[in-house]
Design a protein around this motif. Structure first.
Motif, PDB file in Angstrom:
ATOM      1  N   ALA B 113      14.542  68.148  35.338  1.00  0.00           N
ATOM      2  CA  ALA B 113      14.692  67.979  36.790  1.00  0.00           C
ATOM      3  C   ALA B 113      15.438  66.685  37.094  1.00  0.00           C
ATOM      4  O   ALA B 113      16.346  66.654  37.932  1.00  0.00           O
ATOM      5  CB  ALA B 113      13.321  67.979  37.458  1.00  0.00           C
ATOM      6  N   SER B 114      15.082  65.619  36.378  1.00  0.00           N
ATOM      7  CA  SER B 114      15.733  64.321  36.600  1.00  0.00           C
ATOM      8  C   SER B 114      17.210  64.381  36.241  1.00  0.00           C
ATOM      9  O   SER B 114      18.065  63.853  36.959  1.00  0.00           O
ATOM     10  CB  SER B 114      15.073  63.237  35.748  1.00  0.00           C
ATOM     11  OG  SER B 114      13.703  63.151  36.060  1.00  0.00           O
ATOM     12  N   MET B 115      17.505  65.043  35.123  1.00  0.00           N
ATOM     13  CA  MET B 115      18.888  65.102  34.654  1.00  0.00           C
ATOM     14  C   MET B 115      19.756  65.868  35.649  1.00  0.00           C
ATOM     15  O   MET B 115      20.827  65.404  36.048  1.00  0.00           O
ATOM     16  CB  MET B 115      18.939  65.767  33.279  1.00  0.00           C
ATOM     17  CG  MET B 115      20.324  65.867  32.703  1.00  0.00           C
ATOM     18  SD  MET B 115      20.303  66.695  31.101  1.00  0.00           S
ATOM     19  CE  MET B 115      20.213  68.398  31.616  1.00  0.00           C
ATOM     20  N   VAL B 116      19.284  67.036  36.066  1.00  0.00           N
ATOM     21  CA  VAL B 116      20.064  67.849  37.010  1.00  0.00           C
ATOM     22  C   VAL B 116      20.252  67.081  38.316  1.00  0.00           C
ATOM     23  O   VAL B 116      21.345  67.028  38.884  1.00  0.00           O
ATOM     24  CB  VAL B 116      19.360  69.197  37.260  1.00  0.00           C
ATOM     25  CG1 VAL B 116      20.050  69.947  38.399  1.00  0.00           C
ATOM     26  CG2 VAL B 116      19.353  70.031  35.994  1.00  0.00           C
ATOM     27  N   CYS B 117      19.183  66.445  38.766  1.00  0.00           N
ATOM     28  CA  CYS B 117      19.242  65.711  40.020  1.00  0.00           C
ATOM     29  C   CYS B 117      20.260  64.578  39.958  1.00  0.00           C
ATOM     30  O   CYS B 117      21.162  64.486  40.791  1.00  0.00           O
ATOM     31  CB  CYS B 117      17.862  65.152  40.344  1.00  0.00           C
ATOM     32  SG  CYS B 117      17.871  64.026  41.730  1.00  0.00           S
ATOM     33  N   LEU B 118      20.146  63.722  38.954  1.00  0.00           N
ATOM     34  CA  LEU B 118      21.077  62.600  38.818  1.00  0.00           C
ATOM     35  C   LEU B 118      22.498  63.091  38.615  1.00  0.00           C
ATOM     36  O   LEU B 118      23.455  62.537  39.166  1.00  0.00           O
ATOM     37  CB  LEU B 118      20.691  61.745  37.601  1.00  0.00           C
ATOM     38  CG  LEU B 118      19.631  60.677  37.776  1.00  0.00           C
ATOM     39  CD1 LEU B 118      19.441  59.958  36.444  1.00  0.00           C
ATOM     40  CD2 LEU B 118      20.042  59.681  38.849  1.00  0.00           C
TER      41      LEU B 118
END
Lengths: 242, 246
Positions: B113-118
């Motif tokens: 989730a963090s990777m896609v978001c950033l």
């Protein structure tokens, strides 16, 4: 070779070209002149489809430029063009500038392209600069490279869009010399320029434009000796006295 | 000031009995920050390049879609985007896909989730840089490419993009630095990256100064390396005779 019939173009409500009709035959050198904003550059850019036009017809070597089915890239590869600001590709060496389209568009081999490139650099007197980058050359040198780059595609005709307007005065002649030589070899050329000396020397015909219309289209003798329109007479009076 | 400095705290085994030292925790957070930021950066570059190019093409539909993309990802706060990706999107996915996501390792869930978001947040910013790079080229360059007989994609590939990319190396450096700093936001969903480990250390050791000084130094270290790396890239792609060239 190039035939224009009633070409008109407008940006919104602003009319840039109105019913421009003319012919350029093989081997002719046409000089297009006129006050700024008269549509000279737009007209010449319509010839290879860089500027779209709304009505009329332009036929280059039997191909209709305005036809949506025309493969414009293929057509353009046969028409050389030289720009006011040279527009060499700054990230490539001079020789690569001459080779890239030969390789990517015409499918020539690296060796063929380089050989042709060196030959043309020789011709414009810049062989020694082959490995330099455009930013390291003077304006006049860059414009000669730009002419060589266009010639590398073996064009059937050449378009020049104010090729000397961005140059320092002392560099104008080196570019005009290359163009004169080209004209004498029988290249079909259409040149937007204010260099009336060049027009007198090599032009077959002179086209004078004003407010998007072709006002005069005559032999250079007729144009310089007795231009018919008042507008052209004023224009000539202004630029010839300098 | 009655504060007991204790730099030795990093060498102490943790109070949780996980056979790690507090330094080990910091190192874990450091690696997590780097893995997260780098993977997100690569995606951001790829997506941003495509979207940025599309914003400049003559086709109104393509440029419109690209513009909408940029505006969406640029105008929602990063923190909100993160919550959307972590809490909301998994619920909106087709049921089996959503369930598959929720059944994976929780750390992987947080990471993804963090990777896609950033990545998507940054890609919108990269796209803007790419667009401004292309638009800052002299307009005649495109015409010159087309006049040589190049197709529009070939003109982008051989004429416009090579120069545009060179022009945007400095602003891209800022975006690259930003993605490391922005990754700290991901601690809010429980991802144990560098900032989160710093907080955790405070909770367990009551040594906030040492802990946050260490975190600060670690971020600085990362960004100094990025800066020098990008400076090298800038020099490497420099065009002789061009602005700033040799």
């Amino acid at each position: 070779m190039i035939s224009m019939n009633k070409v008109s173009k407008h940006y919104g409500s602003f009319q840039v070209l109105t019913d421009c009709t003319t012919q350029v035959h093989k081997g002719e050198v046409i000089v297009v002149c006129g006050p700024s904003g008269s549509g000279k550059s737009t007209l010449i850019k319509c010839v290879n489809g860089l500027e779209p036009f709304q009505s009329g017809e332009i036929i280059v070597n039997g191909v209709s430029v305005g036809d949506p089915k025309t493969n414009l890239s293929k057509l353009r590869s046969t028409v050389g063009m030289v720009f006011q600001n040279f527009e060499l590709f700054p990230h490539m060496s001079i020789i690569d500038n001459l080779c890239i389209a030969q390789i990517k568009v015409l499918g020539r081999s690296q060796e063929q392209a380089r050989e042709k490139g060196h030959k043309l650099l020789d011709r414009v007197g810049l062989r020694a600069q082959a490995e330099k980058y455009p930013g390291q050359l003077s304006g006049g040198q860059q414009q000669r490279v730009a002419i060589a780059r266009a010639l590398a595609m073996d064009p059937i005709c050449m378009l020049f869009d104010e090729p000397t307007s961005a140059l320092d005065p002392e560099m104008v002649n080196e570019v005009l010399d290359v163009m004169t030589e080209l004209a004498q070899e029988g290249m079909t050329m259409m040149c937007v320029t204010h260099e009336m000396g060049f027009a007198r020397r090599v032009a077959s015909r002179v086209i004078f434009m004003d407010q998007g219309r072709i006002v005069e289209d005559d032999s250079k003798e007729a144009f310089f000796e007795h231009a018919r329109s008042e507008r052209a007479q004023q224009f000539l009076a202004k630029i010839l006295h300098h | 000031m009655a504060y007991n400095w204790n730099w030795g705290v990093f060498l102490q085994p943790t109070a949780t009995g996980d056979e790690s030292t507090y330094f080990g925790w910091m190192l874990y957070g450091f690696k997590m920050t780097i893995a997260l930021s780098l993977s997100a950066w690569l995606i951001a570059l790829a997506v941003g390049a495509v979207v940025g190019v599309l914003r400049t093409v003559p086709n109104k539909w393509l440029s419109g879609i690209a513009t909408a993309y940029v505006e969406v990802f640029r105008n929602i706060p990063l923190l909100v985007q993160l919550f959307l990706w972590y809490f909301v999107i998994p619920e909106l996915l087709p049921e089996n896909l959503g369930n598959a996501f929720k059944q994976t390792n929780p750390i992987l869930q947080q990471f993804l989730a963090s990777m896609v978001c950033l990545a998507l947040f940054t890609s919108a910013r990269v796209a803007e840089q790419v667009r401004s790079g292309i638009n800052s080229l002299p307009p005649g360059q495109k015409n010159a490419g087309l006049a040589m007989g190049f197709t529009l994609p070939q003109t982008y590939r051989h004429v416009m993009l090579p120069m545009a990319v060179r022009l945007i190396v400095p602003p891209l450096t800022s975006e690259f630095l930003n993605i490391f700093k922005n990754s700290a936001v991901c601690s809010t969903i429980g991802l144990l990256e560098l900032a989160a480990q710093g907080r955790q250390l405070v909770d367990y050791t009551a040594q906030p100064y040492e802990s946050f000084i260490a975190v600060t130094v670690a971020y600085l270290l990362i960004n100094v390396v990025v800066m020098f790396g990008m400076r090298w890239v800038e020099g490497y792609v420099r065009v002789p005779g061009y602005i700033g060239g040799k």
